[in-house]
Design a protein around this motif. Structure first.
Motif, PDB file in Angstrom:
ATOM      1  N   SER A 219      46.453  62.302  35.419  1.00 16.17           N
ATOM      2  CA  SER A 219      46.661  62.800  36.779  1.00 16.17           C
ATOM      3  C   SER A 219      45.684  63.928  37.059  1.00 16.17           C
ATOM      4  O   SER A 219      45.091  64.495  36.146  1.00 16.17           O
ATOM      5  CB  SER A 219      48.080  63.348  36.946  1.00 16.17           C
TER       6      SER A 219
ATOM      7  N   ASP B  72      47.235  64.776  42.995  1.00 16.61           N
ATOM      8  CA  ASP B  72      47.498  63.350  42.834  1.00 16.61           C
ATOM      9  C   ASP B  72      48.269  63.122  41.525  1.00 16.61           C
ATOM     10  O   ASP B  72      47.881  62.321  40.699  1.00 16.61           O
ATOM     11  CB  ASP B  72      46.181  62.564  42.833  1.00 16.61           C
TER      12      ASP B  72
ATOM     13  N   CYS C 153      50.982  61.773  39.057  1.00 16.45           N
ATOM     14  CA  CYS C 153      51.756  60.530  38.990  1.00 16.45           C
ATOM     15  C   CYS C 153      53.243  60.854  38.848  1.00 16.45           C
ATOM     16  O   CYS C 153      53.633  61.953  38.449  1.00 16.45           O
ATOM     17  CB  CYS C 153      51.263  59.655  37.844  1.00 16.45           C
TER      18      CYS C 153
END
Length: 156
Positions: free
Chosen positions: A125, A129, A131
């Motif tokens: 990650s 952004d 995960c």
């Protein structure tokens, strides 16, 4: 916690992790107990977070200049699983990111030797952004600017 065999494939009882191949590495002792282990890339070295480090606090603090490697150990017995995560802050260097990626691959390979192929998953990650698996592993966290405020490891 009772220590039994860590090898799923040979049927030596229920799985409780003990990884002799991690002894003497940056990962010594990790993956044996349920919880989260965190390492930060500092000056091209992997440094394990210790009690008092803000990345282990509540809420967890991640710095945009950091690159982190995390190992989440969960479950018990044959249900034990491991998830290796890397996280790159928005201002972190590509060199640190590359090191964390190669060390994550090494960690996954070392754990799979005893845990059995497929017992360890890997997630990558970056800042903004993250995960779902990383968010689940970290719980409440904040991403802030600046360098890490790390707790100094105990002298050896």
């Amino acid at each position: 916690m009772e220590k039994l065999s860590a090898n799923r494939d040979r049927g030596h009882g229920t799985l409780v992790a003990k990884f002799p191949n991690l002894e003497g590495t940056d990962f010594e002792g990790c993956g044996e107990d349920v919880g989260l282990a965190v390492w930060r890339v500092v000056k091209r070295k992997l440094v394990r977070a210790v009690d008092g480090d803000e990345v282990l606090g509540t809420p967890r603090v991640l710095r945009r200049s950091d690159v982190l490697l995390l190992l989440r150990t969960s479950g018990d017995g044959r249900e034990r699983t491991w998830a290796a995560h890397t996280w790159k802050g928005g201002s972190a260097s590509m060199i640190a990111e590359g090191m964390a990626g190669s060390m994550a691959a090494k960690l996954v390979n070392l754990l799979n030797v005893y845990a059995g192929s497929g017992a360890v998953t890997r997630h990558d990650s970056q800042d903004g952004d993250e995960c779902a698996a990383l968010k689940d592993a970290l719980g409440a966290f904040a991403v802030v600017y600046g360098g890490a405020k790390v707790a100094a490891p105990a002298p050896k």
